[in-house]
Each structure stands twice: as C-alpha cells, then as structure tokens.
Scaffold this motif. Structure first.
Motif, PDB file in Angstrom:
ATOM      1  N   PRO A  55       0.806  -1.221   0.000  1.00  0.00           N
ATOM      2  CA  PRO A  55       0.000   0.000   0.000  1.00  0.00           C
ATOM      3  C   PRO A  55       0.843   1.278   0.000  1.00  0.00           C
ATOM      4  N   PRO A  56       0.245   2.393  -0.435  1.00  0.00           N
ATOM      5  CA  PRO A  56       0.968   3.665  -0.544  1.00  0.00           C
ATOM      6  C   PRO A  56       1.012   4.390   0.795  1.00  0.00           C
ATOM      7  N   PHE A  57       1.555   5.609   0.772  1.00  0.00           N
ATOM      8  CA  PHE A  57       1.664   6.390   2.005  1.00  0.00           C
ATOM      9  C   PHE A  57       0.320   6.923   2.469  1.00  0.00           C
ATOM     10  N   TRP A  58      -0.676   6.966   1.580  1.00  0.00           N
ATOM     11  CA  TRP A  58      -1.966   7.575   1.910  1.00  0.00           C
ATOM     12  C   TRP A  58      -3.034   6.516   2.197  1.00  0.00           C
ATOM     13  N   GLU A  59      -3.994   6.889   3.020  1.00  0.00           N
ATOM     14  CA  GLU A  59      -5.138   6.019   3.298  1.00  0.00           C
ATOM     15  C   GLU A  59      -6.287   6.307   2.345  1.00  0.00           C
ATOM     16  N   SER A  60      -6.481   7.577   2.039  1.00  0.00           N
ATOM     17  CA  SER A  60      -7.562   7.952   1.126  1.00  0.00           C
ATOM     18  C   SER A  60      -7.191   9.224   0.382  1.00  0.00           C
ATOM     19  N   LEU A  61      -7.834   9.410  -0.769  1.00  0.00           N
ATOM     20  CA  LEU A  61      -7.688  10.615  -1.583  1.00  0.00           C
ATOM     21  C   LEU A  61      -9.074  11.227  -1.742  1.00  0.00           C
ATOM     22  N   THR A  62      -9.220  12.493  -1.402  1.00  0.00           N
ATOM     23  CA  THR A  62     -10.470  13.212  -1.625  1.00  0.00           C
ATOM     24  C   THR A  62     -10.112  14.388  -2.520  1.00  0.00           C
ATOM     25  N   LEU A  63     -10.439  14.254  -3.800  1.00  0.00           N
ATOM     26  CA  LEU A  63      -9.869  15.140  -4.809  1.00  0.00           C
ATOM     27  C   LEU A  63     -10.945  15.741  -5.707  1.00  0.00           C
ATOM     28  N   MET A  64     -10.760  17.010  -6.039  1.00  0.00           N
ATOM     29  CA  MET A  64     -11.653  17.650  -6.991  1.00  0.00           C
ATOM     30  C   MET A  64     -11.027  17.661  -8.380  1.00  0.00           C
ATOM     31  N   PHE A  65     -11.825  17.235  -9.364  1.00  0.00           N
ATOM     32  CA  PHE A  65     -11.406  17.205 -10.764  1.00  0.00           C
ATOM     33  C   PHE A  65     -12.483  17.868 -11.617  1.00  0.00           C
ATOM     34  N   GLN A  66     -12.153  18.101 -12.875  1.00  0.00           N
ATOM     35  CA  GLN A  66     -13.203  18.363 -13.848  1.00  0.00           C
ATOM     36  C   GLN A  66     -14.148  17.164 -13.830  1.00  0.00           C
ATOM     37  N   ARG A  67     -15.440  17.431 -13.979  1.00  0.00           N
ATOM     38  CA  ARG A  67     -16.419  16.338 -13.830  1.00  0.00           C
ATOM     39  C   ARG A  67     -16.151  15.199 -14.820  1.00  0.00           C
ATOM     40  N   GLU A  68     -15.697  15.533 -16.013  1.00  0.00           N
ATOM     41  CA  GLU A  68     -15.411  14.499 -17.008  1.00  0.00           C
ATOM     42  C   GLU A  68     -14.329  13.541 -16.508  1.00  0.00           C
ATOM     43  N   VAL A  69     -13.299  14.071 -15.859  1.00  0.00           N
ATOM     44  CA  VAL A  69     -12.238  13.225 -15.316  1.00  0.00           C
ATOM     45  C   VAL A  69     -12.779  12.373 -14.172  1.00  0.00           C
ATOM     46  N   ALA A  70     -13.583  12.985 -13.302  1.00  0.00           N
ATOM     47  CA  ALA A  70     -14.173  12.246 -12.181  1.00  0.00           C
ATOM     48  C   ALA A  70     -15.005  11.070 -12.678  1.00  0.00           C
ATOM     49  N   ARG A  77     -14.586   9.454 -15.443  1.00  0.00           N
ATOM     50  CA  ARG A  77     -13.680   8.427 -15.963  1.00  0.00           C
ATOM     51  C   ARG A  77     -13.108   7.574 -14.838  1.00  0.00           C
ATOM     52  N   ILE A  78     -12.895   8.160 -13.675  1.00  0.00           N
ATOM     53  CA  ILE A  78     -12.319   7.432 -12.543  1.00  0.00           C
ATOM     54  C   ILE A  78     -13.288   6.377 -12.017  1.00  0.00           C
ATOM     55  N   VAL A  79     -14.576   6.696 -11.978  1.00  0.00           N
ATOM     56  CA  VAL A  79     -15.563   5.786 -11.379  1.00  0.00           C
ATOM     57  C   VAL A  79     -16.333   4.971 -12.423  1.00  0.00           C
ATOM     58  N   ALA A  80     -15.964   5.094 -13.695  1.00  0.00           N
ATOM     59  CA  ALA A  80     -16.723   4.478 -14.785  1.00  0.00           C
ATOM     60  C   ALA A  80     -16.778   2.954 -14.674  1.00  0.00           C
ATOM     61  N   ARG A  81     -17.856   2.396 -15.213  1.00  0.00           N
ATOM     62  CA  ARG A  81     -18.065   0.956 -15.239  1.00  0.00           C
ATOM     63  C   ARG A  81     -18.030   0.453 -16.682  1.00  0.00           C
ATOM     64  N   ARG A  94      -8.668   3.175 -19.157  1.00  0.00           N
ATOM     65  CA  ARG A  94      -7.488   2.831 -18.356  1.00  0.00           C
ATOM     66  C   ARG A  94      -7.499   3.494 -16.980  1.00  0.00           C
ATOM     67  N   LEU A  95      -7.979   4.742 -16.890  1.00  0.00           N
ATOM     68  CA  LEU A  95      -7.979   5.438 -15.607  1.00  0.00           C
ATOM     69  C   LEU A  95      -8.892   4.724 -14.612  1.00  0.00           C
ATOM     70  N   ALA A  96     -10.069   4.308 -15.061  1.00  0.00           N
ATOM     71  CA  ALA A  96     -10.979   3.569 -14.183  1.00  0.00           C
ATOM     72  C   ALA A  96     -10.340   2.281 -13.696  1.00  0.00           C
ATOM     73  N   LEU A  97      -9.707   1.547 -14.606  1.00  0.00           N
ATOM     74  CA  LEU A  97      -9.092   0.270 -14.243  1.00  0.00           C
ATOM     75  C   LEU A  97      -7.936   0.466 -13.268  1.00  0.00           C
ATOM     76  N   MET A  98      -7.104   1.471 -13.516  1.00  0.00           N
ATOM     77  CA  MET A  98      -5.958   1.738 -12.659  1.00  0.00           C
ATOM     78  C   MET A  98      -6.395   2.026 -11.222  1.00  0.00           C
ATOM     79  N   VAL A  99      -7.436   2.863 -11.090  1.00  0.00           N
ATOM     80  CA  VAL A  99      -7.903   3.254  -9.763  1.00  0.00           C
ATOM     81  C   VAL A  99      -8.659   2.111  -9.091  1.00  0.00           C
ATOM     82  N   GLN A 100      -9.597   1.509  -9.811  1.00  0.00           N
ATOM     83  CA  GLN A 100     -10.482   0.525  -9.195  1.00  0.00           C
ATOM     84  C   GLN A 100      -9.775  -0.799  -8.887  1.00  0.00           C
ATOM     85  N   TRP A 101      -8.653  -1.071  -9.536  1.00  0.00           N
ATOM     86  CA  TRP A 101      -7.887  -2.280  -9.223  1.00  0.00           C
ATOM     87  C   TRP A 101      -7.351  -2.240  -7.798  1.00  0.00           C
TER      88      TRP A 101
END
Length: 279
Positions: A142-157, A159-163, A171-178
């Motif tokens: 695991p990384p140094f952080w426990e959680s990330l609470t981040l503001m993005f452009q809605r389009e990027v957000a 992409r992060i949570v996409a199914r 790729r961004l969804a897969l990278m994060v959700q893995w």
C-alpha cells in the motif's frame, strides 16, 4: 466559517493580496467556505491524520480542513503570491499548518508527513490526472496515503468511477479501481469558482485497498489495458495481437471472447488476461 477561525472572507483575502487566478497554473479558486468545509468532511474524521493538500491557493480548503479538525495540514503551493495568505492561516492555527512553496510533481512530501495520511485537494486542472496516476502507482503498495479526496473536472471524475460498457470507461478507471474504491461524493457548478471554469467539477473519494482487488502483474496489466484502449473500437484479438502470437488462445484461456471490445471487459477479465500472459 470566518467567524469560527477569525479570519476574513476569502474575497477580502484575495483582494488584499492581489491573488487573481492564473490560467497557466490551472487555478480556479473556490471561495465559499461552507463548500470547502463540506469537501473537508468528505474525507472523514481527520483529527488523527496528517492531511496533504496540493494547490491551496488563498487557502479556502485549508481553512476548511483545519476548522474540521485535521491534526495537521501540509500544503504544497507553487504560486509564491499565495504564501502570505497561507501564513495568516498558519498563525490562526499554530503548529498545525506547514506550507511548502514548490511543484507538487517534484516535492518529496513524505519527509514532512506522519502517518496516517489522507490527501484532500482541489487539484489544479493542469496536473490533477498526473498526480492521481502517481499516487496510484507507487513503487510499493500500500501507498503512504489512506484515502484521496480530490476535486477534478467532472469528465475526469466520471472516468475514474466508470463501469464497463460506458463511454467513460478506460485505463484510468481500471488503474484506480484495481487498487482502491472510488465514488463521486459531490458535484459543483462552474459558478462556484472564481473565475468560473467552462465545465462542472466533482469531488471523488478514493479509499485504498490493502491489496489489489484481483491478482495481476502491474506492468503486464498496464500493457494490456494500454493496448486494448488505444484501439478501443477494435476487437481484442486485433488490438492485442502485438502482445502474443497466440493472443486468441490466451484470450480464450482467460475466459474472454476474442471478438469483444475493451469497453466491454470488466477489471476481473483484464486481470485474468494479465495472469495468462505472465505464464
């Protein structure tokens, strides 16, 4: 909020210090202290945590984090014009705010943080995705952080949570959700910011997993998803043929249809293919 911390409203702070937002730094200031406090609350109980904030600007979110009880905030700000305003916040919260004037892509923050650590930031638009990728792909997990609470452009957000099956899935969804759980917890209209951006924004809360959701070699998984989504309209047997001469057999062995397209494949399927290619 200004009554709570005894500091002036942010519009007065910006006027006093001449802090017009710079487009080249990706700056859009969030001036509503009720909103910044709400964003801080999305990160959970911060009383036992150090918080890393990137791009605090005049300090609206910084004030929210401190007022909501963050044990300590490390703020990394590239724009030296903002330092006097941040110093005023530090004076109002003695010993709880450290400010580093530098580029978040270059500063070694670990020397300044004591675990547990949470990252909370209204990220500058021009470096937001790059920072997220760095935080999701450390040398060790695991990384140094426990959680990330981040503001993005809605389009990027999105992409992060996409199914799978959605246009935003990639790729961004897969990278994060893995390696983490991600959800959109707030959306904000352009008029919430100064100057208003051309698009809406959204806050994403990402909680790390202790281990990836499915076993896979990170480098092989990255190659598979890069090849698949670089040609997302093609069938997998065509987009992935450079990865192995017998790619159709490998796809079948991983339980995938060679005629499927990348946007149809769930994370579990990509991880299965990565394991098959590692054999």
């Amino acid at each position: 909020m200004s009554a709570i911390d005894g500091l002036p409203p942010l519009r007065e702070v910006i006027a006093a210090h001449g802090l017009s937002a710079k487009k080249q730094l990706g700056q859009n200031f969030l001036l509503d202290l009720n909103l910044t406090a709400k964003i801080a609350r999305q990160a959970g109980d911060l009383s036992a945590c150090d918080v890393l904030e990137v791009g605090p600007g005049p300090g609206g979110l910084t004030r929210g984090l401190l007022a909501e009880g963050a044990r300590r905030v490390l703020a990394v700000e590239k724009d030296a014009r903002c330092l006097p305003a941040l110093a005023e916040i530090g004076a109002a919260y003695p010993g709880r705010l450290e400010v580093i004037n530098g580029d978040a892509l270059e500063v070694d923050v670990l020397a300044h943080l004591t675990p547990p650590v949470r990252v909370v930031a209204n990220l500058p638009y021009n470096v937001g995705t790059e920072l997220l990728i760095r935080w999701m792909t450390p040398a060790q997990w695991p990384p140094f952080w426990e959680s990330l609470t981040l503001m993005f452009q809605r389009e990027v957000a999105e992409r992060i949570v996409a199914r799978p099956g959605s246009k935003a899935y990639g790729r961004l969804a897969l990278m994060v959700q893995w390696r983490a759980e991600a959800k959109i917890v707030m959306t904000l209209p352009p008029e919430a910011f100064t100057p208003p951006p051309k698009v809406s924004s959204a806050v994403v809360h990402i909680t790390r997993r202790d281990a990836p959701l499915y076993p896979a070699d990170e480098k092989i998984l990255a190659r598979v998803t890069a090849a698949a989504f670089n040609q997302r309209r093609k069938m997998l047997r065509a987009s992935l043929r450079g990865l192995a001469p017998d790619i159709e057999d490998r796809l079948l062995a991983a339980g995938l249809k060679p005629t499927a397209r990348a946007e149809e494949i769930p994370l579990k399927g990509f991880c299965a293919l990565a394991r098959e290619l590692a054999r």
